[in-house]
Motif scaffolding. Structure first.
Motif, PDB file in Angstrom:
ATOM      1  N   LEU A 105       0.827  -1.207   0.000  1.00 31.61           N
ATOM      2  CA  LEU A 105       0.000   0.000   0.000  1.00 31.61           C
ATOM      3  C   LEU A 105       0.863   1.261   0.000  1.00 31.61           C
ATOM      4  CD1 LEU A 105      -2.823  -0.955   2.542  1.00 31.61           C
ATOM      5  CD2 LEU A 105      -3.122  -0.499   0.107  1.00 31.61           C
ATOM      6  N   ILE A 106       1.864   1.280   0.886  1.00 31.06           N
ATOM      7  CA  ILE A 106       2.748   2.447   0.983  1.00 31.06           C
ATOM      8  C   ILE A 106       3.534   2.633  -0.305  1.00 31.06           C
ATOM      9  CG2 ILE A 106       4.736   3.405   2.199  1.00 31.06           C
ATOM     10  CD1 ILE A 106       3.729   1.918   4.706  1.00 31.06           C
ATOM     11  N   SER A 107       4.075   1.535  -0.835  1.00 34.42           N
ATOM     12  CA  SER A 107       4.894   1.609  -2.041  1.00 34.42           C
ATOM     13  C   SER A 107       4.096   2.120  -3.227  1.00 34.42           C
ATOM     14  CB  SER A 107       5.482   0.236  -2.349  1.00 34.42           C
ATOM     15  OG  SER A 107       6.243   0.258  -3.522  1.00 34.42           O
ATOM     16  N   GLY A 108       2.906   1.578  -3.424  1.00 38.93           N
ATOM     17  CA  GLY A 108       2.103   1.970  -4.573  1.00 38.93           C
ATOM     18  C   GLY A 108       1.509   3.355  -4.457  1.00 38.93           C
ATOM     19  N   TYR A 109       1.177   3.777  -3.250  1.00 40.68           N
ATOM     20  CA  TYR A 109       0.512   5.073  -3.060  1.00 40.68           C
ATOM     21  C   TYR A 109       1.508   6.222  -2.997  1.00 40.68           C
ATOM     22  CZ  TYR A 109      -2.939   8.422  -1.324  1.00 40.68           C
ATOM     23  OH  TYR A 109      -3.768   9.513  -1.179  1.00 40.68           O
ATOM     24  N   VAL A 110       2.604   6.026  -2.288  1.00 36.10           N
ATOM     25  CA  VAL A 110       3.585   7.101  -2.116  1.00 36.10           C
ATOM     26  C   VAL A 110       4.475   7.222  -3.347  1.00 36.10           C
ATOM     27  CG1 VAL A 110       5.526   7.920  -0.729  1.00 36.10           C
ATOM     28  CG2 VAL A 110       3.549   6.859   0.386  1.00 36.10           C
ATOM     29  N   GLY A 111       4.961   6.094  -3.856  1.00 36.18           N
ATOM     30  CA  GLY A 111       5.823   6.110  -5.023  1.00 36.18           C
ATOM     31  C   GLY A 111       7.198   6.684  -4.713  1.00 36.18           C
ATOM     32  N   GLY A 112       7.893   7.106  -5.749  1.00 39.88           N
ATOM     33  CA  GLY A 112       9.185   7.757  -5.577  1.00 39.88           C
ATOM     34  C   GLY A 112      10.237   6.875  -4.944  1.00 39.88           C
ATOM     35  N   ALA A 199      -6.628   7.169   5.793  1.00 32.79           N
ATOM     36  CA  ALA A 199      -8.040   6.835   5.615  1.00 32.79           C
ATOM     37  C   ALA A 199      -8.335   6.444   4.173  1.00 32.79           C
ATOM     38  CB  ALA A 199      -8.909   8.018   6.038  1.00 32.79           C
ATOM     39  N   ILE A 200      -7.723   7.144   3.223  1.00 30.89           N
ATOM     40  CA  ILE A 200      -7.932   6.807   1.813  1.00 30.89           C
ATOM     41  C   ILE A 200      -7.411   5.401   1.508  1.00 30.89           C
ATOM     42  CG2 ILE A 200      -7.240   7.390  -0.536  1.00 30.89           C
ATOM     43  CD1 ILE A 200      -7.213  10.317   0.306  1.00 30.89           C
ATOM     44  N   LEU A 201      -6.235   5.082   2.047  1.00 34.14           N
ATOM     45  CA  LEU A 201      -5.655   3.765   1.801  1.00 34.14           C
ATOM     46  C   LEU A 201      -6.496   2.655   2.414  1.00 34.14           C
ATOM     47  CD1 LEU A 201      -1.825   4.406   2.281  1.00 34.14           C
ATOM     48  CD2 LEU A 201      -2.947   3.592   0.206  1.00 34.14           C
ATOM     49  N   VAL A 202      -6.874   2.844   3.677  1.00 32.74           N
ATOM     50  CA  VAL A 202      -7.535   1.763   4.416  1.00 32.74           C
ATOM     51  C   VAL A 202      -9.001   1.621   4.032  1.00 32.74           C
ATOM     52  CG1 VAL A 202      -8.192   0.966   6.710  1.00 32.74           C
ATOM     53  CG2 VAL A 202      -5.928   1.961   6.342  1.00 32.74           C
ATOM     54  N   LYS A 203      -9.720   2.732   3.901  1.00 32.99           N
ATOM     55  CA  LYS A 203     -11.171   2.676   3.712  1.00 32.99           C
ATOM     56  C   LYS A 203     -11.600   2.689   2.249  1.00 32.99           C
ATOM     57  CE  LYS A 203     -12.276   4.826   8.167  1.00 32.99           C
ATOM     58  NZ  LYS A 203     -13.022   5.912   8.862  1.00 32.99           N
ATOM     59  N   HIS A 204     -10.760   3.170   1.361  1.00 33.62           N
ATOM     60  CA  HIS A 204     -11.174   3.304  -0.035  1.00 33.62           C
ATOM     61  C   HIS A 204     -10.397   2.395  -0.976  1.00 33.62           C
ATOM     62  CE1 HIS A 204     -13.764   6.785   0.828  1.00 33.62           C
ATOM     63  NE2 HIS A 204     -12.800   7.186   1.653  1.00 33.62           N
ATOM     64  N   ILE A 205      -9.070   2.448  -0.904  1.00 32.25           N
ATOM     65  CA  ILE A 205      -8.265   1.675  -1.856  1.00 32.25           C
ATOM     66  C   ILE A 205      -8.158   0.207  -1.460  1.00 32.25           C
ATOM     67  CG2 ILE A 205      -5.947   1.408  -2.829  1.00 32.25           C
ATOM     68  CD1 ILE A 205      -5.631   4.399  -2.781  1.00 32.25           C
TER      69      ILE A 205
END
Length: 297
Positions: A105-112, A199-205
């Motif tokens: 989740l962190i890798s895909g959402y944060v990137g870079g 919240a976006i990561l846990v509840k939506h994605i």
């Protein structure tokens, strides 16, 4: 559960696999409720050591599958060993899913750079077989804690070792899905409303990327059970004084050439049956939830 029922409808092979898994789970967790631990003094009968299966000459009706060199009833001992294998395999899958899911989740959402570091760690781990990595982690834990640790601590170490060895698959799968989902309109709408990244990561994605991950977890359960049994067979995993399918197979292996085949064969058959059933179910779920494959069928 409804999705699982839809996936199994009209599929005799996966249905049979699911039934076998349920029966083995019931066997593993119900039999120990009514019998003494075969690895304790109360569960052994030295006078019945090496008793063959009940249908063979010299067999005992109370031990329909025979007894091992310590007089343990194999029907009971396998239930205890299967329970340990299922628990270690299941918990290790949860650990791998939790660790890999969070990093994915962190890798895909944060990137870079964060994405680059996590994926390079994943690439490094992929260079080592899961069994070898679990052996290394278990060896390090032994060096730090010493050989005098309790059975519970030893089982926890094996479980965590196997879980850590399998996080990469979850992380890579979730990362790929998150990189697609993070650009969707519903994520942009959540940002506009002031939702935090967590919240976006846990509840939506997360709910939208879990289907393929759960399929991987089903397949990895069989691999985790095999890994635990292999470690125990090698004398590295579950302590020999604690019931495990791997330790039962290792114990019986010493008596194969002397004719006491049942000590090793029955635990092998139970292990093979469980792993095949899990793999058949996992393969079917993977095909069912893969839109490309479903589109061709």
């Amino acid at each position: 559960m409804r999705g699982l029922a839809d996936a199994l409808r009209g599929q005799p092979g996966p249905i049979a696999a699911a039934v076998i898994i349920m029966l083995l789970v019931v066997y593993a967790f119900v039999v120990p409720l009514f019998t003494a631990d075969p690895f304790s003094m109360a569960g052994m009968s030295i006078l019945d050591a090496f008793s063959p299966p009940a249908w063979m000459e010299g067999g005992v009706a109370a031990m329909p599958l025979g007894a091992d060199d310590q007089g343990r009833n194999l029907l009971t001992a396998m239930a205890y060993g299967l329970r340990t294998s299922i628990m270690v395999g299941g918990i290790s899958v949860v650990i791998g899913l939790g660790l890999g899911g969070a990093l994915g989740l962190i890798s895909g959402y944060v990137g870079g750079r964060t994405d680059a570091v996590i994926m390079r760690l994943a690439d490094v781990q992929l260079a080592y077989p899961a069994l070898l990595l679990a052996m290394v982690i278990d060896g390090i834990a032994n060096a730090l804690l010493g050989r005098g640790r309790s059975n519970e601590v030893a089982i926890a170490i094996v479980t965590i070792s196997i879980g850590i060895a399998f996080w990469v698959q979850y992380a890579r799968t979730i990362r790929s899905s998150v990189m697609v989902e993070r650009d969707q309109e519903y994520v942009a709408a959540a940002r506009v409303t002031g939702r935090s990244n967590t919240a976006i990561l846990v509840k939506h994605i997360l709910p939208n990327v879990m289907a393929p991950v759960l399929v991987i977890a089903t397949i990895n359960l069989g691999i985790a059970v095999i890994t635990e049994a292999t470690l125990s067979f090698l004398g590295i995993g579950i302590p020999p004084t604690y019931p495990s399918l791997g330790s039962l197979i290792r114990n019986g292996n010493a008596f194969l050439q002397s004719g006491e085949w049942w000590i090793s064969v029955w635990p092998c058959l139970v292990l093979v049956l469980l792993v095949i059933a899990v793999n058949v179910l996992g393969d079917h779920l993977r095909d069912h939830f893969n839109p490309k494959i479903r589109g061709r069928s």
